[in-house]
Design a protein around this motif. Structure first.
Motif, PDB file in Angstrom:
ATOM      1  N   LEU A 136       0.824  -1.209   0.000  1.00  0.00           N
ATOM      2  CA  LEU A 136       0.000   0.000   0.000  1.00  0.00           C
ATOM      3  C   LEU A 136       0.853   1.252   0.000  1.00  0.00           C
ATOM      4  O   LEU A 136       0.415   2.311  -0.464  1.00  0.00           O
ATOM      5  N   LEU A 137       2.049   1.159   0.542  1.00  0.00           N
ATOM      6  CA  LEU A 137       2.939   2.312   0.698  1.00  0.00           C
ATOM      7  C   LEU A 137       4.176   2.085  -0.165  1.00  0.00           C
ATOM      8  O   LEU A 137       4.110   2.145  -1.367  1.00  0.00           O
ATOM      9  N   THR A 138       5.299   1.803   0.446  1.00  0.00           N
ATOM     10  CA  THR A 138       6.498   1.355  -0.264  1.00  0.00           C
ATOM     11  C   THR A 138       7.452   0.795   0.762  1.00  0.00           C
ATOM     12  O   THR A 138       7.214   0.909   1.963  1.00  0.00           O
ATOM     13  N   MET A 139       8.518   0.186   0.303  1.00  0.00           N
ATOM     14  CA  MET A 139       9.509  -0.391   1.207  1.00  0.00           C
ATOM     15  C   MET A 139      10.867   0.168   0.822  1.00  0.00           C
ATOM     16  O   MET A 139      11.471  -0.269  -0.165  1.00  0.00           O
ATOM     17  N   LEU A 140      11.339   1.157   1.554  1.00  0.00           N
ATOM     18  CA  LEU A 140      12.660   1.696   1.301  1.00  0.00           C
ATOM     19  C   LEU A 140      13.695   0.590   1.477  1.00  0.00           C
ATOM     20  O   LEU A 140      13.587  -0.242   2.369  1.00  0.00           O
ATOM     21  N   GLY A 141      14.678   0.560   0.588  1.00  0.00           N
ATOM     22  CA  GLY A 141      15.747  -0.415   0.727  1.00  0.00           C
ATOM     23  C   GLY A 141      15.490  -1.761   0.087  1.00  0.00           C
ATOM     24  O   GLY A 141      16.350  -2.632   0.124  1.00  0.00           O
ATOM     25  N   ALA A 233      -2.492   8.817  -0.831  1.00  0.00           N
ATOM     26  CA  ALA A 233      -3.413   9.033  -1.934  1.00  0.00           C
ATOM     27  C   ALA A 233      -3.806  10.501  -2.080  1.00  0.00           C
ATOM     28  O   ALA A 233      -3.915  11.015  -3.204  1.00  0.00           O
ATOM     29  N   ALA A 234      -3.993  11.183  -0.953  1.00  0.00           N
ATOM     30  CA  ALA A 234      -4.465  12.567  -0.995  1.00  0.00           C
ATOM     31  C   ALA A 234      -3.343  13.558  -1.304  1.00  0.00           C
ATOM     32  O   ALA A 234      -3.579  14.587  -1.947  1.00  0.00           O
ATOM     33  N   PRO A 236       0.271  12.959  -2.624  1.00  0.00           N
ATOM     34  CA  PRO A 236       1.387  12.098  -3.032  1.00  0.00           C
ATOM     35  C   PRO A 236       2.744  12.779  -2.985  1.00  0.00           C
ATOM     36  O   PRO A 236       3.730  12.150  -2.599  1.00  0.00           O
ATOM     37  N   ASP A 237       2.822  14.040  -3.378  1.00  0.00           N
ATOM     38  CA  ASP A 237       4.123  14.702  -3.370  1.00  0.00           C
ATOM     39  C   ASP A 237       4.643  14.902  -1.949  1.00  0.00           C
ATOM     40  O   ASP A 237       5.826  14.695  -1.679  1.00  0.00           O
ATOM     41  N   GLU A 238       3.746  15.279  -1.035  1.00  0.00           N
ATOM     42  CA  GLU A 238       4.150  15.430   0.366  1.00  0.00           C
ATOM     43  C   GLU A 238       4.582  14.088   0.937  1.00  0.00           C
ATOM     44  O   GLU A 238       5.558  13.990   1.683  1.00  0.00           O
ATOM     45  N   TRP A 239       3.835  13.062   0.594  1.00  0.00           N
ATOM     46  CA  TRP A 239       4.158  11.733   1.121  1.00  0.00           C
ATOM     47  C   TRP A 239       5.513  11.263   0.607  1.00  0.00           C
ATOM     48  O   TRP A 239       6.347  10.760   1.369  1.00  0.00           O
ATOM     49  N   LEU A 240       5.762  11.434  -0.697  1.00  0.00           N
ATOM     50  CA  LEU A 240       7.043  11.028  -1.267  1.00  0.00           C
ATOM     51  C   LEU A 240       8.193  11.835  -0.681  1.00  0.00           C
ATOM     52  O   LEU A 240       9.286  11.296  -0.448  1.00  0.00           O
ATOM     53  N   ALA A 241       7.960  13.116  -0.430  1.00  0.00           N
ATOM     54  CA  ALA A 241       9.002  13.939   0.193  1.00  0.00           C
ATOM     55  C   ALA A 241       9.323  13.412   1.586  1.00  0.00           C
ATOM     56  O   ALA A 241      10.493  13.360   1.999  1.00  0.00           O
TER      57      ALA A 241
END
Length: 274
Positions: A136-141, A233-234, A236-241
């Motif tokens: 649902l999110l991502t997995m860094l690394g 979802a609401a 995305p740019d803030e979340w990715l930052a």
């Protein structure tokens, strides 16, 4: 006849906890894993029928379903729990990408091919995917893990959208950090995976058991994942930052607790953390 569940990746971690929980509830359990020795221990402890083999292959899936059908008349719930991580990014080899896709995605496709026709004939069936919050999110690394878990969730969504009106319930289990070997071997990612509370495999199994009564698509042993997903979802740019800021911290964190052993063969490792 009792209700029948098949659990893959059942030799340890979440898979073993699921086999134990279903057995305590009086279900007939068929357990699959590559690790025949550990799987035998699970069978002895729970009364499950052990089927050792690579559950990511067509032959491995058919062996599980055929065993359940011969012994108990069919499969009521299939838990596609086996999973594998790589702890690799762009340096991941083609072989690591292939293994992640085979175990974390294509195993689910192969299982559905075998199961869905039978379930359509009798008008009911349940397919439970141990995905991950990474889906649902991502997995860094871990690029292969993150990508394959997104694909696992997407396939589960497709199954639900396609067959729910015909009696097939599909559910995606999406935990974050779980107290298992995969978490112990996650190296510098441990700090990230333990930012929120770490749950036990038994707590994940409890969440799955409760979800059987609700038919909710998402099963979230970590409720905060719902908020993270909504934020992603609401905004995305803030979340990715924000995720990139976490990555920057990882970039400056010296390695700790390196893996004590390389990832096991396909189907051997059970799905354990985000």
């Amino acid at each position: 006849m009792p209700d029948v569940v098949v659990v893959t990746g059942a030799a340890r971690g979440i898979g073993r906890a699921l086999a134990e929980r279903f057995a305590r509830e009086g279900w007939a359990v068929v357990a699959g894993d590559l690790d025949a020795t550990a799987l035998g221990d699970v069978a002895e402890a729970t009364g499950a029928v052990a089927v050792a083999g690579d559950t990511s292959t067509d032959a491995g899936v058919r062996a599980l379903v055929d065993t359940a059908t011969a012994r108990f008349g069919g499969v009521d719930v299939f838990v596609a729990n086996a999973g594998v991580g790589t702890l690799a990014g762009l340096d991941a080899s083609d072989e690591q990408w292939q293994q992640a896709l085979e175990v974390n995605v294509l195993a689910h496709v192969r299982a559905a091919r075998v199961l869905v026709p039978h379930w359509l004939e009798r008008g009911r069936g349940r397919f439970v995917v141990t995905a991950s919050a990474a889906g649902l999110l991502t997995m860094l690394g871990d690029a292969p893990y993150s990508v394959s878990k997104h694909a696992a969730v997407a396939f589960a969504e497709w199954l639900s959208a396609t067959y729910r009106h015909r009696g097939i319930v599909v559910q995606a289990v999406c935990p974050q950090g779980v107290q298992t070997r995969m978490l112990e071997e996650s190296g510098p990612l441990q700090a990230l995976l333990t930012r929120d509370a770490v749950v036990t495999p038994d707590e994940v199994a409890d969440a799955v058991w409760r979800a059987l009564r609700t038919d909710a698509f998402y099963v979230l042993p970590h409720p905060e994942v719902a908020g993270y997903s909504a934020q992603r979802a609401a905004h995305p740019d803030e979340w990715l930052a924000g995720m990139n800021r976490l990555q920057q911290r990882l970039d400056h964190t010296p390695p700790v607790n390196p893996p004590v052993s390389p990832p096991g063969p396909a189907g051997h490792r059970d799905q354990e953390s985000a």
